[in-house]
Structure formats: structure tokens, C-alpha cells
Design a protein around this motif. Structure first.
Motif, short mmCIF file in Angstrom:
data_model
loop_
_atom_site.label_atom_id
_atom_site.label_comp_id
_atom_site.label_asym_id
_atom_site.label_seq_id
_atom_site.Cartn_x
_atom_site.Cartn_y
_atom_site.Cartn_z
N ARG A 1 29.35 -3.65 18.47
CA ARG A 1 29.65 -3.00 17.19
C ARG A 1 28.34 -2.52 16.57
O ARG A 1 27.26 -2.95 16.95
N THR A 2 28.49 -1.65 15.59
CA THR A 2 27.32 -1.13 14.89
C THR A 2 27.14 -1.86 13.56
O THR A 2 28.08 -1.96 12.76
N LEU A 3 25.95 -2.39 13.34
CA LEU A 3 25.59 -3.02 12.07
C LEU A 3 24.85 -1.98 11.24
O LEU A 3 23.82 -1.44 11.67
N ASN A 4 25.39 -1.66 10.07
CA ASN A 4 24.79 -0.65 9.19
C ASN A 4 24.35 -1.28 7.88
O ASN A 4 25.11 -2.05 7.27
N ILE A 5 23.14 -0.95 7.46
CA ILE A 5 22.59 -1.46 6.20
C ILE A 5 22.04 -0.28 5.41
O ILE A 5 21.26 0.52 5.94
N ALA A 6 22.45 -0.16 4.15
CA ALA A 6 22.00 0.97 3.32
C ALA A 6 21.57 0.48 1.95
O ALA A 6 22.13 -0.47 1.40
N GLY A 7 20.54 1.15 1.41
CA GLY A 7 20.05 0.78 0.08
C GLY A 7 18.66 1.32 -0.14
O GLY A 7 18.11 2.04 0.70
N ALA A 8 18.07 0.99 -1.26
CA ALA A 8 16.67 1.34 -1.51
C ALA A 8 15.82 0.75 -0.39
O ALA A 8 16.21 -0.23 0.25
N ASN B 1 0.80 -1.22 0.00
CA ASN B 1 0.00 0.00 0.00
C ASN B 1 0.83 1.27 0.00
O ASN B 1 0.27 2.37 0.00
N LEU B 2 2.17 1.13 -0.02
CA LEU B 2 3.01 2.31 -0.12
C LEU B 2 2.97 2.85 -1.55
O LEU B 2 3.00 2.09 -2.51
N PRO B 3 2.95 4.17 -1.71
CA PRO B 3 2.98 4.74 -3.08
C PRO B 3 4.34 4.49 -3.71
O PRO B 3 5.36 4.37 -3.02
N PRO B 4 4.42 4.42 -5.03
CA PRO B 4 5.67 4.11 -5.73
C PRO B 4 6.84 5.01 -5.37
O PRO B 4 7.98 4.57 -5.31
N TYR B 5 6.57 6.30 -5.11
CA TYR B 5 7.68 7.22 -4.85
C TYR B 5 8.44 6.85 -3.57
O TYR B 5 9.62 7.17 -3.44
N VAL B 6 7.78 6.17 -2.66
CA VAL B 6 8.46 5.75 -1.43
C VAL B 6 9.38 4.57 -1.71
O VAL B 6 10.54 4.55 -1.32
N MET B 7 8.86 3.58 -2.43
CA MET B 7 9.64 2.38 -2.70
C MET B 7 10.75 2.64 -3.71
O MET B 7 11.77 1.93 -3.73
N GLU B 8 10.59 3.67 -4.56
CA GLU B 8 11.55 3.90 -5.64
C GLU B 8 12.46 5.09 -5.40
O GLU B 8 13.23 5.47 -6.28
N ASP B 9 12.41 5.69 -4.22
CA ASP B 9 13.24 6.86 -3.93
C ASP B 9 14.72 6.53 -4.13
O ASP B 9 15.26 5.61 -3.52
N SER B 10 15.38 7.27 -5.02
CA SER B 10 16.76 6.95 -5.41
C SER B 10 17.79 7.32 -4.35
O SER B 10 18.95 6.91 -4.44
N ARG B 11 17.42 8.13 -3.37
CA ARG B 11 18.39 8.54 -2.36
C ARG B 11 18.80 7.40 -1.45
O ARG B 11 19.88 7.40 -0.87
#
Length: 339
Positions: free
Chosen positions: A305-312, A248-258
Motif C-alpha cells: 500500500r502507499t503511505l501518504n503524509i502531507a503538511g507543512a 539553516n533553512l530560510p523561513p520561507y521554506v519552513m513556513e510555505d503555506s502550500r
């Protein structure tokens, strides 16, 4: 394996499936059934399963075609009656049908061969301990008395209702003997309901008995370019919530390139297990999801330690969930382990 709407590959059976049975009968047992076994149980035009339901006064429900138990290609058949002995009659008829399937020889990997049958049933974690017995004594005696090979998998999760797979291999009568004993241990759990409820875990047995707990979900490699692969997840309210939110999320949320970032703190002594040998664990998840994973020291906290995860957003969330699975698995292994 994609979910479809058929049952028994055209062998009949009408509306026998449809997931969890709604009406609760007091005794229950869950079988894992390959498509060949499913077809045999249903019978031409549903005649076999209809006869079982009538003669054993039982409710028999398959998960839908494509809805399989995690790590297998077998559907879950939930059998319910109001009497333990009636459930033993279901076992008798199931094993007799299994023998017919085995004689055909086309499903040897799942059903065995004539004189050496194979079957798997699901038991709640609360029953597995009594089947095994202190130091494995009970299961050892059952192996010796029946002549069957018996193994029990680790629990699928925590809590008394977590499924464990009991695999049995041997002659027809040996299989029946073992399953009758398993049935006895499962139904005995109802005597402990008051104690369980006192621990504020009300109705767990009814929930286990009326919920198959499985759903298959086929998807392509999220990182792109890979072959399609099938994953199987437990069907729980949490899964339903995540799917509902994502859908139910709008596309702009799932596809945000940042992109998005998630982080958490993990104990230093578990980092090796999280990463995997030579970093294989995190690399696999990065390849699957497309997210980037790093684990960094905390200058003023040498124990963590810090676990960091980044991506779409979908990639980061998927990677986070898969890393949390690794974390829980490593944590359990480090605490010492199950039988």
C-alpha cells in the motif's frame, strides 16, 4: 525537561560533565544516575568524584544536566579505566554511594531504599546476549547466586553498540556481584574486536565506550494548543545533520503555506500495526505534528500500500520519521521477538 548548564544542582564538581570523554581508556561501563545519585557521586565541592577518579585511576564523565537517557530522567555516567579490576573498584564505590542516597529516602523510586537498592547500567547489545545466556540460563544462575532481581530491556536500535538497560534491584552486596559480572561480559567484548572489524564494523566498542549517546530535547506539541512535552533522542551524526539543515533553512521554506507531501510503499501485512488499534497510532502522530496521514491500496499491487503524509514541511518530515519508527517496530515484532 529543558537542557541547562548546571551539574548536580549546585553540589559542585566543576567541569565533570560535557558529554563524551575524548580520551579512550580500554574498559568502560555506563551508569544511569538520577539527580540525587549524581549529587551524591559528585559530593561537596566535587570531593567524592575527585577521590573516585584518583583511587580508581578512572575517568568519570556525566552528561549535562537535562541530557538524559531516553525514557528516563537519569543522566549517563560513563566510567573508564585501563583495567577491569579498577572498574570493579568504581562499581564498589558507586554502589556504596547509592546506599547512602537510598538511606536518605528521598529518591526511593530511582535509588531504592535501605537494604533494597536499585540501579541501572547500559550495556552494548553485543554483551547482552552473553549476560542472558542460551535460553536465559546465565542470567537465571546470576539471579539465584546473587539474590538480586535483574531485567534487561530491548535494544535501543540495531548493531552491536546499541544500548540495552540492565536493571538490578537488591541488597548492596548483591548489586555489586551483578555489576561485576556485567562488567566482565562487557570487557570480554574487546577480545572479539578482530572479528567485528573483519565485518567492517571497525571500532564500535571504542565508539560505545566514549559516547553517552543521549540528549534531551524539550518542545511544545507541534499541532498547537497542547501542553509542553519532553522527548528524548539519541545523539547521533544523523540527528546533528537534521538539526543543522533545519536550523539553516530560510523561513520561507519552513513556513510555505502550500504544504508538502511525502509518500512511500509499505507491505500490506504491516498496515494494521502502522495504523494502530482503531487508528490510534496515526491519530496520535497527526495530533502531535499537524500533518495528515493516509494509507491507500495500490490497484495493481495487492501486497503493498502507499503511505501518504502531507503538511507543512516540518510537520510532514516529523510525521514521516515517527511513522518510520512505527514501521520498524511493527516489522521487528512481526519477525518474532527478542528475549
Amino acid at each position: 525537561m529543558k537542557k541547562g548548564g548546571k551539574e548536580g544542582k549546585g553540589k559542585g564538581g566543576g567541569k565533570q560533565s560535557g558529554g563524551a570523554p575524548r580520551e579512550y581508556l580500554t574498559c568502560a561501563l555506563k551508569f544511569l544516575a538520577s539527580e540525587a545519585f549524581v549529587a551524591g557521586i559528585i559530593g561537596k565541592g566535587g570531593a567524592v568524584i575527585s577521590g573516585m577518579r584518583t583511587s580508581c585511576k578512572a575517568k568519570l564523565h556525566f552528561t549535562e544536566y537535562g541530557e538524559v537517557y531516553p525514557g528516563t530522567e537519569s543522566r549517563v555516567l560513563t566510567a573508564q579505566t585501563n583495567d577491569e579490576e579498577l572498574l570493579n573498584q568504581v562499581i564498589e564505590q558507586m554502589v556504596a554511594k547509592l546506599d547512602e542516597v537510598a538511606k536518605d529516602g528521598s529518591d526511593a523510586e530511582n535509588s531504592g531504599v535501605e537494604g533494597d537498592l536499585k540501579i541501572k547500567v547500559l550495556v552494548p547489545r553485543a554483551a547482552a546476549g552473553s549476560i542472558i545466556g542460551k535460553g536465559g540460563v546465565t542470567i537465571k544462575l546470576l539471579r539465584e547466586s546473587s539474590g538480586a532481581k535483574i531485567s534487561i530491556s530491548d535494544a535501543s536500535s540495531s548493531g552491536p553498540a546499541a544500548d540495552q538497560v540492565v536493571s538490578v534491584q537488591g541488597e548492596e552486596e548483591a548489586i555489586k556481584t551483578v555489576l561485576a559480572e556485567v562488567n566482565k561480559h562487557i570487557q570480554a567484548l574487546k577480545d572479539d574486536e578482530q572479528a567485528i572489524q573483519a565485518l567492517k564494523d571497525e571500532g564500535w566498542f571504542q565508539g560505545w565506550a566514549t559516547t553517552p549517546g543521549t540528549v534531551s530535547w524539550a518542545y511544545s506539541n507541534l499541532s498547537g494548543g497542547g501542553a509542553s512535552s519532553s522527548r528524548v533522542y539519541s545523539h547521533t551524526p544523523g540527528i546533528d545533520l537534521m538539526l543543522s539543515v533545519a536550523q539553516n533553512l530560510p523561513p520561507y521554506v519552513m513556513e510555505d503555506s502550500r504544504g508538502f507531501a511525502l509518500s512511500c510503499v509499505v507491505p500490506d501485512d504491516l498496515v494494521g500495526g502502522l495504523i494502530g488499534r482503531g487508528g490510534s497510532g496515526t491519530r496520535e502522530i497527526e495530533t502531535l505534528t499537524g500533518a495528515k496521514i493516509s494509507i491507500r491500496e495500490i490497484s495493481d499491487d495487492p501486497g503493498n500500500r502507499t503511505l501518504n503524509i502531507a503538511g507543512a514541511l516540518p510537520a510532514a518530515c516529523a510525521a514521516y520519521m515517527l511513522m518510520m519508527k512505527r514501521y520498524l517496530d511493527v516489522e521487528q515484532q512481526s519477525a518474532g521477538s527478542s528475549w
